[in-house]
Design a protein around this motif. Structure first.
Motif, PDB file in Angstrom:
ATOM      1  N   LEU A  10      15.583  -1.481 -10.525  1.00 17.02           N
ATOM      2  CA  LEU A  10      14.512  -0.626 -10.009  1.00 17.02           C
ATOM      3  C   LEU A  10      14.990   0.811  -9.854  1.00 17.02           C
ATOM      4  CD1 LEU A  10      13.111  -2.907  -7.144  1.00 17.02           C
ATOM      5  CD2 LEU A  10      12.064  -2.474  -9.380  1.00 17.02           C
ATOM      6  N   PHE A  56      13.604   0.512  -5.102  1.00 17.47           N
ATOM      7  CA  PHE A  56      14.585  -0.386  -4.509  1.00 17.47           C
ATOM      8  C   PHE A  56      14.520  -0.283  -2.973  1.00 17.47           C
ATOM      9  CE2 PHE A  56      19.146  -1.071  -3.246  1.00 17.47           C
ATOM     10  CZ  PHE A  56      19.159  -2.440  -3.453  1.00 17.47           C
ATOM     11  N   GLN A  57      14.399   0.947  -2.474  1.00 19.99           N
ATOM     12  CA  GLN A  57      14.268   1.148  -1.015  1.00 19.99           C
ATOM     13  C   GLN A  57      13.024   0.445  -0.482  1.00 19.99           C
ATOM     14  OE1 GLN A  57      16.690   2.942   0.531  1.00 19.99           O
ATOM     15  NE2 GLN A  57      17.630   3.603  -1.372  1.00 19.99           N
ATOM     16  N   PHE A  83      19.702  10.891 -12.960  1.00 20.27           N
ATOM     17  CA  PHE A  83      19.715  10.039 -11.767  1.00 20.27           C
ATOM     18  C   PHE A  83      20.112  10.862 -10.531  1.00 20.27           C
ATOM     19  CE2 PHE A  83      22.099   7.503  -8.699  1.00 20.27           C
ATOM     20  CZ  PHE A  83      21.258   6.430  -8.456  1.00 20.27           C
ATOM     21  N   PRO A  93      29.247  -6.411  -6.280  1.00 18.45           N
ATOM     22  CA  PRO A  93      30.329  -5.415  -6.265  1.00 18.45           C
ATOM     23  C   PRO A  93      30.904  -5.176  -4.864  1.00 18.45           C
ATOM     24  CG  PRO A  93      28.193  -4.325  -6.377  1.00 18.45           C
ATOM     25  CD  PRO A  93      27.934  -5.800  -6.476  1.00 18.45           C
ATOM     26  N   ALA A 116      24.754   0.100  -1.474  1.00 20.17           N
ATOM     27  CA  ALA A 116      23.521  -0.658  -1.250  1.00 20.17           C
ATOM     28  C   ALA A 116      23.443  -1.370   0.115  1.00 20.17           C
ATOM     29  CB  ALA A 116      23.299  -1.631  -2.404  1.00 20.17           C
ATOM     30  N   GLY A 170      24.564  -0.632 -14.695  1.00 17.41           N
ATOM     31  CA  GLY A 170      25.946  -0.208 -14.474  1.00 17.41           C
ATOM     32  C   GLY A 170      26.109   0.370 -13.069  1.00 17.41           C
ATOM     33  N   PRO A 171      27.364   0.689 -12.704  1.00 15.13           N
ATOM     34  CA  PRO A 171      27.604   1.179 -11.350  1.00 15.13           C
ATOM     35  C   PRO A 171      26.936   2.535 -11.091  1.00 15.13           C
ATOM     36  CG  PRO A 171      29.650   1.138 -12.647  1.00 15.13           C
ATOM     37  CD  PRO A 171      28.575   0.559 -13.495  1.00 15.13           C
ATOM     38  N   LEU A 172      26.335   2.660  -9.933  1.00 15.40           N
ATOM     39  CA  LEU A 172      25.666   3.912  -9.565  1.00 15.40           C
ATOM     40  C   LEU A 172      26.297   4.559  -8.339  1.00 15.40           C
ATOM     41  CD1 LEU A 172      21.934   2.764  -9.972  1.00 15.40           C
ATOM     42  CD2 LEU A 172      23.276   4.160 -11.554  1.00 15.40           C
ATOM     43  N   GLY A 173      27.183   3.824  -7.676  1.00 16.76           N
ATOM     44  CA  GLY A 173      27.765   4.323  -6.439  1.00 16.76           C
ATOM     45  C   GLY A 173      28.431   5.686  -6.606  1.00 16.76           C
ATOM     46  N   VAL A 232      25.799   8.354  -6.841  1.00 16.35           N
ATOM     47  CA  VAL A 232      25.234   8.578  -5.512  1.00 16.35           C
ATOM     48  C   VAL A 232      26.145   9.537  -4.751  1.00 16.35           C
ATOM     49  CG1 VAL A 232      24.904   7.439  -3.268  1.00 16.35           C
ATOM     50  CG2 VAL A 232      23.982   6.388  -5.349  1.00 16.35           C
ATOM     51  N   GLN A 252      15.621   4.035  -7.722  1.00 12.85           N
ATOM     52  CA  GLN A 252      16.090   4.024  -6.327  1.00 12.85           C
ATOM     53  C   GLN A 252      14.980   3.972  -5.271  1.00 12.85           C
ATOM     54  OE1 GLN A 252      19.052   7.027  -5.409  1.00 12.85           O
ATOM     55  NE2 GLN A 252      20.472   5.436  -4.804  1.00 12.85           N
TER      56      GLN A 252
HETATM   57  N1  UDP Z   1      20.074   0.688  -6.891  1.00 15.40           N
HETATM   58  C1  UDP Z   1      19.018   1.085  -7.683  1.00 15.40           C
HETATM   59  N2  UDP Z   1      18.211   0.129  -8.230  1.00 15.40           N
HETATM   60  C2  UDP Z   1      18.397  -1.205  -8.007  1.00 15.40           C
HETATM   61  C3  UDP Z   1      19.490  -1.599  -7.202  1.00 15.40           C
HETATM   62  C4  UDP Z   1      20.320  -0.620  -6.658  1.00 15.40           C
HETATM   63  O1  UDP Z   1      18.812   2.265  -7.886  1.00 15.40           O
HETATM   64  O2  UDP Z   1      17.622  -1.992  -8.529  1.00 15.40           O
HETATM   65  C5  UDP Z   1      20.944   1.739  -6.302  1.00 15.40           C
HETATM   66  C6  UDP Z   1      21.086   1.667  -4.795  1.00 15.40           C
HETATM   67  O3  UDP Z   1      20.056   2.386  -4.196  1.00 15.40           O
HETATM   68  C7  UDP Z   1      22.466   2.269  -4.544  1.00 15.40           C
HETATM   69  C8  UDP Z   1      23.111   2.342  -5.915  1.00 15.40           C
HETATM   70  O4  UDP Z   1      22.257   1.579  -6.763  1.00 15.40           O
HETATM   71  O5  UDP Z   1      22.383   3.575  -4.009  1.00 15.40           O
HETATM   72  C9  UDP Z   1      24.520   1.790  -5.988  1.00 15.40           C
HETATM   73  O6  UDP Z   1      24.619   0.668  -5.242  1.00 15.40           O
HETATM   74  P1  UDP Z   1      25.685  -0.499  -5.314  1.00 15.40           P
HETATM   75  O7  UDP Z   1      26.010  -0.812  -3.888  1.00 15.40           O
HETATM   76  O8  UDP Z   1      25.151  -1.584  -6.165  1.00 15.40           O
HETATM   77  O9  UDP Z   1      27.040   0.120  -5.916  1.00 15.40           O
HETATM   78  P2  UDP Z   1      27.571   0.213  -7.412  1.00 15.40           P
HETATM   79  O10 UDP Z   1      28.238  -1.071  -7.700  1.00 15.40           O
HETATM   80  O11 UDP Z   1      26.417   0.489  -8.289  1.00 15.40           O
HETATM   81  O12 UDP Z   1      28.525   1.379  -7.376  1.00 15.40           O
END
Ligand code: UDP
Length: 564
Positions: free
Chosen positions: A287, A292-293, A25, A308, A313, A81-84, A87, A289
């Motif tokens: 989706l 999603f954009q 990722f 969250p 996002a 799951g969380p991706l922040g 990122v 990334q």
């Molecule tokens: N994101 C993604 N696919 C999706 C929805 C979100 O890849 O269908 C990505 C989005 O681009 C963002 C990342 O998930 O950069 C984390 O975003 P989020 O604000 O949801 O924070 P998280 O709770 O995952 O840390």
């Protein structure tokens, strides 16, 4: 050695290794941003002119991705799951690499040990060995691992460590003895680091350093295209996990929303539609990334359900021309009343799902309303549908902004030179001529020669006496300034109180994260005894705090006007 900007990221992609879903990722993200980073590097190089930048040897140890800490995130990357965090780490790696530093990346204990020079098979090396890195970026998990495996070197070299810490660590929780005595002990805290060594995802409290991440920056043509292609009746719901749809009372506001707009979701599902998501919602599943954009580019509204908290996002949505609608939290959420924040080393009160969006961006891009108030909610939806909004990205979240900030930190932050934010007593309560009273506040005069080379430069200091019950973070913001904890030592003196015409009956020096402060009943003035406890955060109705504030660059709150 001078650092030279890099624009080709292929070597970085190799350094990042492979295998784990999380790394895949992150690498995709880095690749996708290559052109943006290159352009940002060019612009920053121009801005900095010929300024000398030292090349540092940097170790990045991503603790939460190691098997030894359980690596709970990697298996959930494709499951909502969380991706922040990923990122942010991807962007930190890119920024360090683009700035031209020497980089090592480790995501296992074994790699960490071999890079630190710990002999294999020896869990713990008791000797202090020379550390081949000027800087180490890690997280709380990695910090624990280093403590266990660096032996005595840990104490010696911990000033070189930077801890990536999403929600931040306030000074009261960081100081071991104080945290223990006053109920600020958590599972994470009390490392006795300089609070600025903790680096956050958003500028929560200036006690920590704001690290951030990046979002895509659009050129004018792209912005126009997006504006022309918006579907004014399309909403995307914030959240990848089905659990957010379990929110109590959502039926009311959802039915209002559905009256006006087509509701889209990106909720992860395995084989069939998640039962929590109502039938009228067009769910795309999780989706990739870039897709999603694309979805955000078409949508008019990005709507949060309250979780969250404080993720990337909403910034991406706003950058792609959406309006972000979120609920106000009343009472505010904090470690005292909400499971998610419980045990986190911060007392911060969160007044909405995304306080940064609310306070640093605001209308017309961000609407924070009471979701329980149907009229207010409905009026907001109606207004949003008819408002034209341009895509917007704060400078500090552009690639250039992040490069600029990390460049400044790397060249100026030095926590090895002194034990605390300033040498205790050394340059603190000195000359009576440095602070110039200005009716209501104090300003540091420009010819201040007492703190040459200080960073941020001392002349950006303005001191204010906060109202009772007001934290320095807020007191400074009230004056369009930001609290600067490294200036506390300049104010921690009887002289500062005198200049502010505070009628101190007595003066005492104690350990308290609210000091220096003036206690009204009793007219007593209190000085701070422990430099590690200087804290912008924190308030009590008992005290009027003495607050060091400074100016900041527009769109770059981490840096003062003269900080580059
Ligand atoms: N994101 C993604 N696919 C999706 C929805 C979100 O890849 O269908 C990505 C989005 O681009 C963002 C990342 O998930 O950069 C984390 O975003 P989020 O604000 O949801 O924070 P998280 O709770 O995952 O840390």
């Amino acid at each position: 050695v001078q650092a030279v900007f890099r624009s080709n990221l292929s070597h970085l992609l190799e350094l990042m290794g492979s295998g784990k879903e999380s790394l895949i990722f992150m690498k995709k993200r880095t690749k996708r941003f290559t052109a943006q980073w290159a352009l940002a590097a060019q612009r920053l190089a121009q801005k900095l002119g010929g300024v000398r930048r030292d090349q540092k040897q940097i170790l990045v140890h991503i603790g939460f991705l190691t098997e030894e800490s359980g690596d709970v995130f990697s298996p959930r990357v494709l499951k909502g799951g969380p991706l922040g965090e990923m990122v942010q780490w991807a962007d930190i790696l890119a920024a360090l690499y683009v700035l031209g530093h020497g980089l090592r990346i480790t995501v296992s204990l074994k790699e960490l040990q071999s890079n630190l020079g710990v002999p294999p098979g020896r869990g713990n090396c008791p000797l202090t060995m020379p550390l081949p890195f000027d800087l180490i970026y890690t997280d709380y998990h990695g910090l624990q691992q280093m403590k266990q495996h660096m032996g005595l070197s840990f104490r010696k070299y911990r000033c070189r460590i930077r801890v990536i810490d999403t929600f931040g660590t306030e000074p009261a929780y960081n100081h071991e003895e104080y945290a223990t005595l006053h109920g600020y002990r958590t599972n994470w805290g009390y490392w006795n680091l300089n609070p600025k060594q903790f680096m956050t995802m958003f500028p929560h409290t200036p006690d920590n350093s704001f690290m951030g991440f990046v979002s895509e920056e659009l050129n004018e043509t792209e912005k126009q295209l997006i504006k022309d292609g918006k579907a004014s009746n399309m909403a995307v719901v914030y959240g990848k996990e089905a659990s957010i749809w379990k929110l109590q009372g959502k039926e009311k506001f959802l039915s209002i929303l559905n009256k006006y707009m087509e509701v889209h979701g990106t909720v992860y599902y395995e084989s069939q539609r998640p039962p929590e998501v109502p039938a009228f919602v067009k769910n795309h599943g999780l989706l990739p990334q870039p897709e999603f954009q694309q979805l955000l580019r078409k949508a008019k509204l990005f709507i949060g359900f309250g979780f969250p908290y404080e993720g990337p996002a909403p910034l991406e949505a706003i950058a792609n021309g959406c309006v972000f609608l979120q609920s106000r939290f009343s009472p505010p959420h904090s470690s005292l009343n909400h499971e998610f924040f419980r045990g986190k080393p911060t007392s911060r009160e969160v007044f909405s799902q995304h306080p940064y969006a609310e306070n640093f961006i605001g209308k017309p891009h961000v609407w924070t309303v009471d979701y329980n108030n149907s009229e207010e909610f409905e009026a907001a939806i109606q207004a949003i549908m008819t408002t034209q909004v341009d895509p917007y990205l704060p400078y500090e979240y552009t690639c250039e902004g992040m490069l600029e900030r990390i460049h400044a930190y790397i060249q100026h932050q030095d926590f090895c030179a002194s034990p605390g934010p300033a040498p205790p007593g050394a340059r603190a309560p000195q000359s009576p001529f440095i602070l110039a009273p200005n009716a209501t506040h104090l300003e540091w005069t420009r010819n201040a020669s007492l703190a040459p080379g200080a960073w941020p430069p001392a002349h950006s200091l303005q001191a204010w006496l906060a109202a009772a019950g007001r934290a320095c973070t807020d007191a400074c913001l009230d004056h369009g300034l930001i609290c600067e904890p490294s200036f506390f030592p300049f104010l921690n003196s009887q002289d500062a109180f005198q200049k502010l015409q505070v009628p101190c009956d007595g003066i005492e020096s104690e350990m308290n994260h609210l000091y220096p402060a003036f206690a009204q009943p009793g007219q007593e003035c209190f000085l701070q005894k422990e430099p590690l406890l200087f804290s912008c955060a924190g308030s009590s109705t008992k005290y009027r705090r003495l607050c060091p504030c400074r100016d900041f660059r527009k769109g770059q709150v981490a840096l003062c006007q003269d900080c580059l």
